[in-house]
Scaffold this active site. Structure first.
Site, PDB file in Angstrom:
ATOM      1  N   LEU A  64       1.145  -1.310  -0.083  1.00 51.35           N
ATOM      2  CA  LEU A  64      -0.053  -0.014   0.147  1.00 51.35           C
ATOM      3  C   LEU A  64       1.012   1.327  -0.100  1.00 51.35           C
ATOM      4  CD1 LEU A  64      -2.429  -1.302   2.297  1.00 51.35           C
ATOM      5  CD2 LEU A  64      -2.684  -0.579  -0.032  1.00 51.35           C
ATOM      6  N   PRO A  65       0.382   2.075  -0.279  1.00 52.83           N
ATOM      7  CA  PRO A  65       0.790   3.346  -0.624  1.00 52.83           C
ATOM      8  C   PRO A  65       2.056   4.634   0.427  1.00 52.83           C
ATOM      9  CG  PRO A  65      -0.667   3.582  -1.735  1.00 52.83           C
ATOM     10  CD  PRO A  65      -1.492   2.709  -0.746  1.00 52.83           C
ATOM     11  N   THR A  93       6.622   0.536   1.488  1.00 50.60           N
ATOM     12  CA  THR A  93       7.412   1.436   2.938  1.00 50.60           C
ATOM     13  C   THR A  93       6.925   2.155   3.868  1.00 50.60           C
ATOM     14  OG1 THR A  93       9.249   0.939   0.635  1.00 50.60           O
ATOM     15  CG2 THR A  93       9.177   2.269   2.159  1.00 50.60           C
ATOM     16  N   LYS A 168      15.087  -0.467   5.039  1.00 53.11           N
ATOM     17  CA  LYS A 168      14.858  -0.092   3.761  1.00 53.11           C
ATOM     18  C   LYS A 168      15.031   1.677   3.981  1.00 53.11           C
ATOM     19  CE  LYS A 168      12.036   1.172  -0.019  1.00 53.11           C
ATOM     20  NZ  LYS A 168      12.125  -0.097  -0.641  1.00 53.11           N
ATOM     21  N   LYS A 243      10.207  10.182  -0.946  1.00 52.50           N
ATOM     22  CA  LYS A 243       8.840   9.365  -0.076  1.00 52.50           C
ATOM     23  C   LYS A 243       9.976   8.618   1.143  1.00 52.50           C
ATOM     24  CE  LYS A 243       5.917   5.594   1.182  1.00 52.50           C
ATOM     25  NZ  LYS A 243       5.126   4.637   0.418  1.00 52.50           N
TER      26      LYS A 243
HETATM   27  P1  NAD Z   1       0.812   1.771  -6.766  1.00 58.82           P
HETATM   28  O1  NAD Z   1      -0.091   3.494  -6.196  1.00 58.82           O
HETATM   29  O2  NAD Z   1       0.741   1.510  -7.886  1.00 58.82           O
HETATM   30  O3  NAD Z   1      -0.133   0.537  -5.752  1.00 58.82           O
HETATM   31  C1  NAD Z   1      -0.357   1.081  -4.733  1.00 58.82           C
HETATM   32  C2  NAD Z   1      -2.266   0.406  -4.900  1.00 58.82           C
HETATM   33  O4  NAD Z   1      -2.797   0.500  -3.616  1.00 58.82           O
HETATM   34  C3  NAD Z   1      -2.756   1.020  -5.728  1.00 58.82           C
HETATM   35  O5  NAD Z   1      -3.944   0.305  -6.600  1.00 58.82           O
HETATM   36  C4  NAD Z   1      -4.016   1.725  -4.766  1.00 58.82           C
HETATM   37  O6  NAD Z   1      -5.640   2.106  -5.806  1.00 58.82           O
HETATM   38  C5  NAD Z   1      -3.464   0.804  -3.654  1.00 58.82           C
HETATM   39  N1  NAD Z   1      -4.719   1.103  -2.678  1.00 58.82           N
HETATM   40  C6  NAD Z   1      -4.711   2.564  -1.884  1.00 58.82           C
HETATM   41  N2  NAD Z   1      -5.165   2.965  -1.330  1.00 58.82           N
HETATM   42  C7  NAD Z   1      -5.793   1.455  -0.744  1.00 58.82           C
HETATM   43  C8  NAD Z   1      -6.937   0.730   0.296  1.00 58.82           C
HETATM   44  N3  NAD Z   1      -7.085   1.517   1.189  1.00 58.82           N
HETATM   45  N4  NAD Z   1      -7.187  -0.488   0.054  1.00 58.82           N
HETATM   46  C9  NAD Z   1      -6.541  -1.113  -1.012  1.00 58.82           C
HETATM   47  N5  NAD Z   1      -6.168  -0.860  -1.018  1.00 58.82           N
HETATM   48  C10 NAD Z   1      -5.433   0.158  -1.832  1.00 58.82           C
HETATM   49  O7  NAD Z   1       2.114   1.992  -5.723  1.00 58.82           O
HETATM   50  P2  NAD Z   1       3.076   1.078  -5.949  1.00 58.82           P
HETATM   51  O8  NAD Z   1       4.188   1.353  -6.806  1.00 58.82           O
HETATM   52  O9  NAD Z   1       2.970  -0.228  -6.085  1.00 58.82           O
HETATM   53  O10 NAD Z   1       3.656   1.208  -4.496  1.00 58.82           O
HETATM   54  C11 NAD Z   1       3.548   0.303  -3.374  1.00 58.82           C
HETATM   55  C12 NAD Z   1       4.327   0.420  -2.210  1.00 58.82           C
HETATM   56  O11 NAD Z   1       5.569  -0.414  -2.752  1.00 58.82           O
HETATM   57  C13 NAD Z   1       4.798   1.514  -1.999  1.00 58.82           C
HETATM   58  O12 NAD Z   1       4.701   2.243   0.003  1.00 58.82           O
HETATM   59  C14 NAD Z   1       6.152   1.704  -2.673  1.00 58.82           C
HETATM   60  O13 NAD Z   1       6.971   3.170  -1.222  1.00 58.82           O
HETATM   61  C15 NAD Z   1       6.541   0.786  -2.129  1.00 58.82           C
HETATM   62  N6  NAD Z   1       8.508   0.788  -3.030  1.00 58.82           N
HETATM   63  C16 NAD Z   1       7.422   1.241  -4.536  1.00 58.82           C
HETATM   64  C17 NAD Z   1       8.890   0.564  -5.328  1.00 58.82           C
HETATM   65  C18 NAD Z   1       8.372   1.247  -6.959  1.00 58.82           C
HETATM   66  O14 NAD Z   1       9.518   1.020  -8.085  1.00 58.82           O
HETATM   67  N7  NAD Z   1       7.313   1.379  -7.304  1.00 58.82           N
HETATM   68  C19 NAD Z   1       9.719   0.216  -5.214  1.00 58.82           C
HETATM   69  C20 NAD Z   1       9.650  -0.494  -4.005  1.00 58.82           C
HETATM   70  C21 NAD Z   1       9.279   0.010  -2.700  1.00 58.82           C
END
Ligand code: NAD
Length: 289
Positions: A64-65, A93, A168, A243
């Site tokens: 999740l975000p 994260t 991390k 972030k």
């Molecule tokens: P994203 O925004 O693509 O995905 C997050 C998902 O969560 C979305 O599909 C959103 O609709 C869903 N969401 C939000 N609130 C919700 C709720 N209450 N219930 C259910 N679903 C909900 O983000 P991402 O890039 O997939 O990142 C996710 C996590 O991974 C973050 O914490 C980010 O910091 C971490 N991360 C991302 C990357 C990257 O390269 N994208 C790398 C390492 C870590």
């Protein structure tokens, strides 16, 4: 195993698909209809509530975000609704304090939980080659490890609850600072009249060598293939680096740690993102120097 997966966005979508490929039954929940449509294509069972998705499962994985959303999803819809004894794996994260708070609430209600943030981007999530850094008890880690192994190439026990998040943000603070140092070094080398490939050949074998230079060089045409060779598209977004740096700054403040280089990196990435570059790869910050 029966596994509920909550948050199937850029990262979670591919991770859930890899759990299915490993033979698990995956119940998917996301607020986004597009994310759920992709989950269905990847043979997940799709639910319209978290509570529906977690009923009868052995494990819950979330991606999740941010910390506020993780806290709200677990405290409202997972704890007390998943079967007693289930194991929870939060791969988002988030800040260390929220990770510890959510785990303590889960443990008090009879569950096991780990924080298991990842290193590696969308390609690694899709390819099942993430690195997981895991915080939790030995028993919780032992239960989480085989589930994480189906989504990654390395699963490392970092310590007790919150240690995964701590590892991390420490790693990414170092990455942010070292990327900027690498960028400014190449710009200085250029202004001093050095050929950049020649400088790379020297520094990559000398004491300035670092990952931002030799695995992710911010200069197009120098070093291995990287987002710099693709107009700084793809890779790890500036907004996500910012972030993580903000989480690192908050963590440093909470334990009274001096992080002058991290602070500078956070300020430079904040200015760059505020200028509209949040979607660019984080190595594109070289263009500001
Ligand atoms: P994203 O925004 O693509 O995905 C997050 C998902 O969560 C979305 O599909 C959103 O609709 C869903 N969401 C939000 N609130 C919700 C709720 N209450 N219930 C259910 N679903 C909900 O983000 P991402 O890039 O997939 O990142 C996710 C996590 O991974 C973050 O914490 C980010 O910091 C971490 N991360 C991302 C990357 C990257 O390269 N994208 C790398 C390492 C870590």
């Amino acid at each position: 195993m029966k596994i509920a997966f909550i948050g199937l966005g850029n990262m979670g979508g591919g991770m859930a698909a890899n759990l299915v490929k490993a033979g698990h039954q995956v119940n998917a929940f996301d607020l986004s209809p597009e994310a759920l449509a992709r989950a269905m294509e990847n043979k997940c069972a799709v639910y319209d509530t978290v509570q529906g998705a977690v009923a009868g499962v052995d494990a819950v994985v979330s991606m999740l975000p941010n910390g506020a959303i993780v806290d709200s999803v677990y405290s409202t819809d997972v704890i007390g609704h998943a079967p007693q004894g289930a194991v929870f794996l939060d791969c988002s994260t988030i800040d260390v304090d929220t990770a510890r708070k959510v785990t303590a609430a889960a443990v008090a209600a009879g569950y096991a939980m780990v924080d298991a943030p990842v290193s590696g981007g969308i390609a690694a999530a899709n390819g099942g080659t993430l690195t997981f850094m895991v915080g939790g008890t030995d028993e919780a880690f032992a239960r989480a490890e085989p589930i994480l192994a189906a989504m990654g190439k390395a699963v490392i026990h970092a310590g007790t609850s919150g240690a995964g998040q701590a590892a991390k943000i420490c790693n990414n603070m170092l990455l942010g600072a070292s990327m900027i140092a690498t960028c400014e070094t190449f710009k200085l080398a250029e202004k001093l009249g050095l050929d950049l490939q020649t400088f790379y050949d020297i520094s990559s074998k000398a004491s300035g060598q670092n990952w931002s230079m030799t695995s992710y060089c911010p200069v197009p045409g120098v070093g291995p293939q990287s987002p710099a060779d693709n107009g700084y598209q793809g890779g790890f977004a500036t907004a996500l680096m910012l972030k993580d740096l903000k989480l690192a700054m908050a963590a440093a403040q909470s334990v009274d740690a001096e992080v002058p280089m991290g602070e500078k990196a956070a300020a430079l990435y904040e200015a760059y993102a505020d200028g509209g570059a949040g979607g660019m790869d984080f190595s594109a910050i070289i263009k500001t120097l």
